[in-house]
Design a protein around this motif. Structure first.
Motif: not given
Ligand code: GLC
Length: 392
Positions: A30-32, A34-39, A152-156, A366-368
């Protein structure tokens, strides 16, 4: 298999390299990218296994910093098929994410005291910090603004429903299209933050500002460590200014609310954001106790079978399977765990940790997770569960 081994296996499975850079993808399918706060989360997790890998994760995420100081929230490295938003650039996005980086860098440094690591990152960290303090607060009111909910990292999250003119109940598609429209507006003004905020999306979000205060407190330590005393004073001064502004403009009913518009109208949605200020010690002891009693332990709000739901059950927008509209996310549990621990609320922090472990054991990485049933949702082989290792 022991949980730590599973975490390490997943981190290695999700590891990628590009030229001299090494990073971790949050989920291969799903997320192939690099993401900032994930890293930043990855670096914290990796520091429990291999310090060099932790450092590499940070070095790669800052490597695409913009001239103006912004650290983009996504780096594609190699662009694949899974790209659903055009951010106007080939190799990165044009927005950022919450600055967990000061925390992550200090976490690494505290383990091996490698000053060279701090020195190699310092200018980049300083530039990013000053970008947020200036470009995201053009009026000098001491709250940091975001130009898009995804920052915010919390899209929706339902915190953004009112600013986006959405009803509490709407479909994923409606939400996505509305955010896509915002990106298109931002593209026209070339993501000029002060202009974007003034014209399209003017939100001061509680968790982002909490994380900024935490970041500034670590920037203070980092600057002191490498002899940058004036900078240290500057960071500390701004941390205090943001604390004061949050109290003045966001605090009501015993909690902090995100605001929107030029005049800081409060967005009175009960999401985990009311718990976020524990992470930066913004509540007094008394306020924290009341908050816990009234909200965290309230079975109609946050005290569900699995904690911590991202949105209170009492909210019209609450959806236990609804991405950032109710499910439990491990990074949020990490923030809340740390926040409760700050106040010496050891048993409650342990409750968050145990719930996280149960979710990982029942449903995997899992993601959530559905806070009512524990069922996993969203991406698979998702890394954030690894943060359990830093709940200590
Ligand atoms: C989702 C999340 C965001 C995260 C990204 C990669 O977009 O909302 O917070 O950074 O996935 O994991």
């Amino acid at each position: 298999m022991e949980l730590n081994q599973k975490i390490l296996d997943l981190m290695i499975k999700n590891r990628r390299t590009f030229n001299e850079f090494q990073y971790t993808v949050p989920s291969p399918s799903s997320y192939p990218y690099q993401w900032f706060w994930d890293s930043c989360f990855h670096a914290i997790i990796l520091s429990y296994f291999n310090m060099e890998d932790a450092k590499k994760e940070i070095l790669s995420v800052v490597s695409k910093q913009f001239e103006n100081g912004l650290i983009p929230h996504m780096i594609y490295w190699e662009r694949g098929e899974l790209i659903n938003i055009d951010w106007g650039k080939q190799d990165t996005s044009t927005i950022t994410q919450p600055p967990v980086i000061g925390h992550a860098v200090w976490h690494i440094f505290s383990k091996d005291q490698d000053k060279r690591f701090l020195e190699s990152l310092y200018l980049s960290l300083k530039k990013f910090t000053n970008y947020l303090l200036s470009q995201r607060d053009p009026r000098g009111h001491n709250l940091i603004g975001i130009i898009n909910p995804d920052e915010s990292g919390e899209d929706d999250s339902p915190r953004f429903d009112i600013p986006l003119e959405l009803d509490p109940k709407h479909t994923k598609e409606v939400n996505f299209n509305r955010r896509l429209h915002l990106v298109k507006q931002n593209l026209v003004c070339n993501f000029d933050a002060p202009f974007c905020m003034k014209n399209f999306f003017w939100v001061k979000d509680v968790p982002f500002n909490v994380i900024m205060i935490d970041h500034l407190s670590y920037m203070t330590k980092i600057a002191l460590e490498i002899g940058m005393h004036e900078d240290a004073n500057h960071f500390l001064y701004h941390a205090d200014l943001i604390k004061d502004a949050m109290r003045k403009l966001m605090f009501e009913d015993g909690v902090f609310y995100s605001t929107y518009g030029q005049d800081y109208k409060k967005i009175k949605v009960l999401s985990w954001a009311i718990l976020a200020p524990l992470f930066a010690n913004l509540y007094t002891k008394q306020e924290a106790e009341t908050l816990i009693e009234k909200h965290f332990l309230n079975e109609d709000e946050f005290n569900l079978k699995y904690v911590v739901p991202t949105v209170a059950k009492s909210e019209a927008s609450f959806d236990p399977k609804g991405f950032w509209r109710g499910p439990v996310w491990m990074a949020i549990n990490w923030f809340v765990y740390k926040g409760l621990a700050n106040y010496g609320l050891v048993e409650l922090a342990e409750k968050v940790k145990q719930s996280s472990i149960q979710l990982l054991e029942h449903s995997g990485f899992r993601e959530n997770y559905n806070p009512l049933t524990g069922e996993g949702g969203g991406a698979e082989e998702f890394t954030w569960g690894g943060l359990i290792i830093d709940m200590n």
